[in-house]
Design a protein around this motif. Structure first.
Motif, PDB file in Angstrom:
ATOM      1  N   LEU A 113       0.838  -1.192   0.000  1.00 30.60           N
ATOM      2  CA  LEU A 113       0.000   0.000   0.000  1.00 30.60           C
ATOM      3  C   LEU A 113       0.879   1.249   0.000  1.00 30.60           C
ATOM      4  O   LEU A 113       1.890   1.310   0.696  1.00 30.60           O
ATOM      5  CB  LEU A 113      -0.917   0.034   1.213  1.00 30.60           C
ATOM      6  CG  LEU A 113      -2.149  -0.872   1.235  1.00 30.60           C
ATOM      7  CD1 LEU A 113      -2.954  -0.605   2.506  1.00 30.60           C
ATOM      8  CD2 LEU A 113      -3.028  -0.651   0.013  1.00 30.60           C
ATOM      9  N   VAL A 114       0.471   2.265  -0.773  1.00 33.77           N
ATOM     10  CA  VAL A 114       1.250   3.493  -0.896  1.00 33.77           C
ATOM     11  C   VAL A 114       0.438   4.658  -0.328  1.00 33.77           C
ATOM     12  O   VAL A 114      -0.719   4.863  -0.707  1.00 33.77           O
ATOM     13  CB  VAL A 114       1.611   3.779  -2.368  1.00 33.77           C
ATOM     14  CG1 VAL A 114       2.426   5.071  -2.480  1.00 33.77           C
ATOM     15  CG2 VAL A 114       2.392   2.615  -2.964  1.00 33.77           C
ATOM     16  N   HIS A 115       1.040   5.397   0.582  1.00 37.32           N
ATOM     17  CA  HIS A 115       0.404   6.559   1.189  1.00 37.32           C
ATOM     18  C   HIS A 115       0.425   7.695   0.172  1.00 37.32           C
ATOM     19  O   HIS A 115       1.499   8.141  -0.251  1.00 37.32           O
ATOM     20  CB  HIS A 115       1.200   6.942   2.445  1.00 37.32           C
ATOM     21  CG  HIS A 115       0.443   7.737   3.440  1.00 37.32           C
ATOM     22  ND1 HIS A 115       0.940   7.990   4.700  1.00 37.32           N
ATOM     23  CD2 HIS A 115      -0.775   8.325   3.404  1.00 37.32           C
ATOM     24  CE1 HIS A 115       0.066   8.711   5.384  1.00 37.32           C
ATOM     25  NE2 HIS A 115      -0.970   8.927   4.614  1.00 37.32           N
ATOM     26  N   VAL A 116      -0.755   8.171  -0.255  1.00 37.20           N
ATOM     27  CA  VAL A 116      -0.802   9.177  -1.306  1.00 37.20           C
ATOM     28  C   VAL A 116      -1.315  10.540  -0.838  1.00 37.20           C
ATOM     29  O   VAL A 116      -1.135  11.542  -1.537  1.00 37.20           O
ATOM     30  CB  VAL A 116      -1.647   8.695  -2.504  1.00 37.20           C
ATOM     31  CG1 VAL A 116      -0.954   7.549  -3.218  1.00 37.20           C
ATOM     32  CG2 VAL A 116      -3.061   8.305  -2.082  1.00 37.20           C
ATOM     33  N   ARG A 117      -1.963  10.590   0.322  1.00 37.07           N
ATOM     34  CA  ARG A 117      -2.385  11.885   0.861  1.00 37.07           C
ATOM     35  C   ARG A 117      -2.549  11.757   2.371  1.00 37.07           C
ATOM     36  O   ARG A 117      -2.945  10.709   2.875  1.00 37.07           O
ATOM     37  CB  ARG A 117      -3.711  12.337   0.232  1.00 37.07           C
ATOM     38  CG  ARG A 117      -4.126  13.757   0.630  1.00 37.07           C
ATOM     39  CD  ARG A 117      -5.361  14.209  -0.110  1.00 37.07           C
ATOM     40  NE  ARG A 117      -5.733  15.581   0.242  1.00 37.07           N
ATOM     41  CZ  ARG A 117      -6.790  16.238  -0.235  1.00 37.07           C
ATOM     42  NH1 ARG A 117      -7.590  15.646  -1.121  1.00 37.07           N
ATOM     43  NH2 ARG A 117      -7.065  17.471   0.150  1.00 37.07           N
TER      44      ARG A 117
ATOM     45  N   VAL B  96      -3.689  18.097  -3.887  1.00 29.79           N
ATOM     46  CA  VAL B  96      -3.652  19.307  -3.079  1.00 29.79           C
ATOM     47  C   VAL B  96      -3.152  20.438  -3.975  1.00 29.79           C
ATOM     48  O   VAL B  96      -2.126  20.290  -4.649  1.00 29.79           O
ATOM     49  CB  VAL B  96      -2.725  19.142  -1.859  1.00 29.79           C
ATOM     50  CG1 VAL B  96      -2.609  20.448  -1.084  1.00 29.79           C
ATOM     51  CG2 VAL B  96      -3.234  18.033  -0.947  1.00 29.79           C
ATOM     52  N   GLU B  97      -3.883  21.540  -3.981  1.00 32.63           N
ATOM     53  CA  GLU B  97      -3.528  22.666  -4.850  1.00 32.63           C
ATOM     54  C   GLU B  97      -2.664  23.668  -4.088  1.00 32.63           C
ATOM     55  O   GLU B  97      -3.027  24.128  -3.008  1.00 32.63           O
ATOM     56  CB  GLU B  97      -4.795  23.364  -5.352  1.00 32.63           C
ATOM     57  CG  GLU B  97      -5.690  22.488  -6.224  1.00 32.63           C
ATOM     58  CD  GLU B  97      -5.024  22.099  -7.532  1.00 32.63           C
ATOM     59  OE1 GLU B  97      -4.191  22.894  -8.037  1.00 32.63           O
ATOM     60  OE2 GLU B  97      -5.338  21.008  -8.045  1.00 32.63           O
ATOM     61  N   VAL B  98      -1.512  23.997  -4.666  1.00 35.26           N
ATOM     62  CA  VAL B  98      -0.641  25.031  -4.102  1.00 35.26           C
ATOM     63  C   VAL B  98      -0.220  25.970  -5.225  1.00 35.26           C
ATOM     64  O   VAL B  98      -0.354  25.656  -6.411  1.00 35.26           O
ATOM     65  CB  VAL B  98       0.607  24.425  -3.428  1.00 35.26           C
ATOM     66  CG1 VAL B  98       0.216  23.439  -2.339  1.00 35.26           C
ATOM     67  CG2 VAL B  98       1.512  23.775  -4.444  1.00 35.26           C
TER      68      VAL B  98
ATOM     69  N   ASP C  49      -2.337  19.694   5.087  1.00 33.36           N
ATOM     70  CA  ASP C  49      -2.857  18.795   4.050  1.00 33.36           C
ATOM     71  C   ASP C  49      -1.768  18.609   2.995  1.00 33.36           C
ATOM     72  O   ASP C  49      -1.331  19.584   2.373  1.00 33.36           O
ATOM     73  CB  ASP C  49      -4.104  19.431   3.423  1.00 33.36           C
ATOM     74  CG  ASP C  49      -4.819  18.513   2.434  1.00 33.36           C
ATOM     75  OD1 ASP C  49      -4.374  17.355   2.250  1.00 33.36           O
ATOM     76  OD2 ASP C  49      -5.828  18.949   1.844  1.00 33.36           O
ATOM     77  N   VAL C  50      -1.304  17.369   2.811  1.00 33.20           N
ATOM     78  CA  VAL C  50      -0.253  17.129   1.829  1.00 33.20           C
ATOM     79  C   VAL C  50      -0.633  15.982   0.907  1.00 33.20           C
ATOM     80  O   VAL C  50      -1.300  15.026   1.316  1.00 33.20           O
ATOM     81  CB  VAL C  50       1.114  16.827   2.480  1.00 33.20           C
ATOM     82  CG1 VAL C  50       1.512  17.928   3.446  1.00 33.20           C
ATOM     83  CG2 VAL C  50       1.126  15.483   3.164  1.00 33.20           C
TER      84      VAL C  50
ATOM     85  N   GLY D  56       1.973  20.588  -0.386  1.00 33.79           N
ATOM     86  CA  GLY D  56       1.135  20.706   0.802  1.00 33.79           C
ATOM     87  C   GLY D  56       0.769  22.124   1.164  1.00 33.79           C
ATOM     88  O   GLY D  56       1.369  23.100   0.701  1.00 33.79           O
ATOM     89  N   THR D  57      -0.239  22.212   2.024  1.00 35.41           N
ATOM     90  CA  THR D  57      -0.680  23.491   2.569  1.00 35.41           C
ATOM     91  C   THR D  57      -0.707  23.388   4.089  1.00 35.41           C
ATOM     92  O   THR D  57      -1.046  22.347   4.656  1.00 35.41           O
ATOM     93  CB  THR D  57      -2.080  23.881   2.063  1.00 35.41           C
ATOM     94  OG1 THR D  57      -3.035  22.892   2.475  1.00 35.41           O
ATOM     95  CG2 THR D  57      -2.091  23.983   0.538  1.00 35.41           C
TER      96      THR D  57
END
Length: 285
Positions: A91-95, A166-168, A239-240, A279-280
């Motif tokens: 499993l890959v952590h994506v957010r 996530v929008e930056v 949030d990343v 991230g924000t």
């Protein structure tokens, strides 16, 4: 929803072994289960090791990412159970999203509860959210949401689309350069208990389709936030999105930009410019 209170922290190596042995043949929907522990106090030795590995200063409050370590063994116990539809290894952590309602003192007794939700469709497979709630004195003080991708998996019919972006803004200001050594995954695994084989060595990572071992997403997030130590409010949302895996070893750049209410940040490969994290960081209102 069934709720089970555990009397002790689950042993992570045994859980990962069980999850590996029962990886084949999983399926179905998410279990309607919550796991909890009550009266948890951060272990001083683990906290000191965590601060050293992630570069946080030691103080009277837990680093904003540390409660994830308290919830993680419960989340692994949930995912290792045969009723969980996705195989844990690989499993890959994506957010990852954290809502810190207030700072948490290092000696506070905490109640921790976890559950799974939002089985979703992703272009690379299926995602699931592992939720965590941390309370002190009957009041919620911290919330976490970790989104994991199972590559090639099929979500249930009618599943929603995954929400992993996530929008930056444009981040050109380089705040730091890190040399991430090939043992970074093993060092973070030792302190966090996250011994997913994709992080431990090139040999075990290749078994799951990666060229080399990859850094833990939560280590990258913690290291970025540690660089902002002293400039973050006690009540904060972080949030990343974990973009391309950070292969070990690597040289990466941390870019930051102060914006209204907080910071935008990015971690990129120093040579290719590949984005590993966006991230924000925002003060809670």
């Amino acid at each position: 929803m069934a709720r089970t209170v555990l009397s002790e922290t689950p042993a992570l190596p045994a859980l990962f072994a069980r999850a590996t042995l029962s990886a084949r043949g999983r399926g179905g929907d998410l279990p309607d289960t919550r796991l909890a522990r009550e009266g948890v106090v951060a272990d001083p030795a683990q906290l000191a090791d965590y601060a050293r590995v992630c570069r946080f200063p030691l103080g009277d409050a837990l680093p904003v990412t540390f409660p994830h370590l308290l919830a993680f063994p419960l989340q692994v116990a949930l995912m290792a159970d045969r009723a969980f539809p996705l195989a844990l290894p690989g499993l890959v952590h994506v957010r990852n999203r954290i809502e810190a309602v207030r700072s948490i003192g290092v000696g506070e007794a905490l109640d921790v509860e976890v559950w799974a939700e939002r089985f979703a469709r992703h272009r690379g497979g299926a995602t699931v959210d592992l939720r965590a709630s941390v309370s002190a004195g009957g009041e919620e003080v911290w919330r976490g949401r970790s989104t994991y991708l199972a590559r090639g998996a099929q979500p249930p019919e009618g599943a929603p689309d995954a929400d992993v972006d996530v929008e930056v803004g444009v981040l050109d200001r380089i705040a730091a350069q890190w040399q991430v050594h090939d043992d970074a995954g093993r060092r973070y695994a030792k302190v966090s208990g996250d011994v997913n084989p994709i992080h431990l060595s090139g040999l075990t990572a290749k078994a799951f389709g990666f060229k080399r071992a990859i850094a833990h997403g939560m280590w990258v997030k913690a290291r970025a936030l540690a660089a902002l130590s002293g400039r973050l409010p006690d009540a904060v949302d972080v949030d990343v999105a974990f973009r391309k895996p950070l292969l070990l070893p690597s040289t990466v750049l941390l870019a930051t930009e102060q914006v209204a209410g907080g910071w935008d940040l990015a971690v990129r490969n120093a040579t290719a410019g590949t984005e590993h994290l966006l991230g924000t960081v925002r003060a809670r209102r």
